[in-house]
Design an enzyme around this catalytic site. Structure first.
Site, PDB file in Angstrom:
ATOM      1  N   HIS A 183       1.158  -1.187  -0.221  1.00 46.49           N
ATOM      2  CA  HIS A 183       0.015  -0.113  -0.045  1.00 46.49           C
ATOM      3  C   HIS A 183       0.748   1.505  -0.307  1.00 46.49           C
ATOM      4  O   HIS A 183       2.035   1.149   0.710  1.00 46.49           O
ATOM      5  CB  HIS A 183      -0.932   0.264   1.160  1.00 46.49           C
ATOM      6  CG  HIS A 183      -0.588   0.424   2.716  1.00 46.49           C
ATOM      7  ND1 HIS A 183       0.197  -0.888   3.348  1.00 46.49           N
ATOM      8  CD2 HIS A 183      -0.496   1.593   3.629  1.00 46.49           C
ATOM      9  CE1 HIS A 183       0.705  -0.132   4.340  1.00 46.49           C
ATOM     10  NE2 HIS A 183       0.540   0.352   4.747  1.00 46.49           N
ATOM     11  N   HIS A 225       4.232   7.046   3.538  1.00 44.16           N
ATOM     12  CA  HIS A 225       4.854   6.058   3.608  1.00 44.16           C
ATOM     13  C   HIS A 225       4.679   5.232   2.205  1.00 44.16           C
ATOM     14  O   HIS A 225       3.270   5.166   1.754  1.00 44.16           O
ATOM     15  CB  HIS A 225       5.265   5.469   4.994  1.00 44.16           C
ATOM     16  CG  HIS A 225       3.932   4.209   4.712  1.00 44.16           C
ATOM     17  ND1 HIS A 225       3.377   4.895   6.110  1.00 44.16           N
ATOM     18  CD2 HIS A 225       3.240   3.245   4.927  1.00 44.16           C
ATOM     19  CE1 HIS A 225       2.410   3.903   6.076  1.00 44.16           C
ATOM     20  NE2 HIS A 225       2.329   2.857   5.569  1.00 44.16           N
ATOM     21  N   GLU A 280       7.214   0.755   5.021  1.00 39.03           N
ATOM     22  CA  GLU A 280       6.964  -0.106   5.967  1.00 39.03           C
ATOM     23  C   GLU A 280       7.374  -1.624   4.941  1.00 39.03           C
ATOM     24  O   GLU A 280       6.852  -1.649   4.144  1.00 39.03           O
ATOM     25  CB  GLU A 280       5.281  -0.055   6.341  1.00 39.03           C
ATOM     26  CG  GLU A 280       5.227  -0.895   7.288  1.00 39.03           C
ATOM     27  CD  GLU A 280       3.498  -0.453   6.906  1.00 39.03           C
ATOM     28  OE1 GLU A 280       2.954  -0.854   8.323  1.00 39.03           O
ATOM     29  OE2 GLU A 280       2.921   0.076   6.613  1.00 39.03           O
TER      30      GLU A 280
END
Length: 134
Positions: free
Chosen positions: A7, A79, A130
């Site tokens: 994502h 992010h 991440e």
């Protein structure tokens, strides 16, 4: 080491308005808000055919997203999340190569119920990364 893009996270100053924009204007499949107290955020996931968008909103005054929104009042990309098969092996390899893992270096459970880690943006061209174990 990294797999698919899981994502792209966008910090937003108004979660309801942002979710409505994706749902009503762009016709996206928008999930329900979910609080993630361990991360200090409320999230909404938008499902796309090839990945997801994660809308981030501060949960509590100590939220790291609050600081981001103070610097970027209109919101913005926060992010990128990449999938990894073994988060501990990925962490150890990255640390051996000099990358900084944020926090105490131990994975936390993320919004998808899977272990996640964050990597320092200064080590990745200014982008907070991440990693999520799949």
């Amino acid at each position: 080491m990294i797999g698919r893009l899981n994502h792209v996270a966008i910090a937003v100053p108004d979660l309801e308005a942002a979710a409505a924009q994706y749902r009503d204007t762009l016709g996206a499949d928008v999930g329900a808000p979910q609080d993630e107290p361990d991360h200090g955020v409320t999230v909404v996931f938008i499902e796309l055919p090839n990945t997801k968008i994660e809308l981030l909103y501060p949960l509590g005054e100590g939220s790291p997203i609050r600081g981001f929104l103070d610097k970027n009042p209109s919101g913005g990309i926060h992010h990128m999340c990449y999938e990894v098969e073994d988060i501990l092996a990925a962490r150890d390899r990255l640390k051996a190569d000099g990358a900084r893992v944020l926090g105490d270096g131990e994975p936390k459970i993320g919004a998808h119920g899977k272990p996640v880690l964050f990597l320092h943006p200064k080590d990745f061209n200014g982008c907070l990364i991440e990693l999520e174990e799949v």
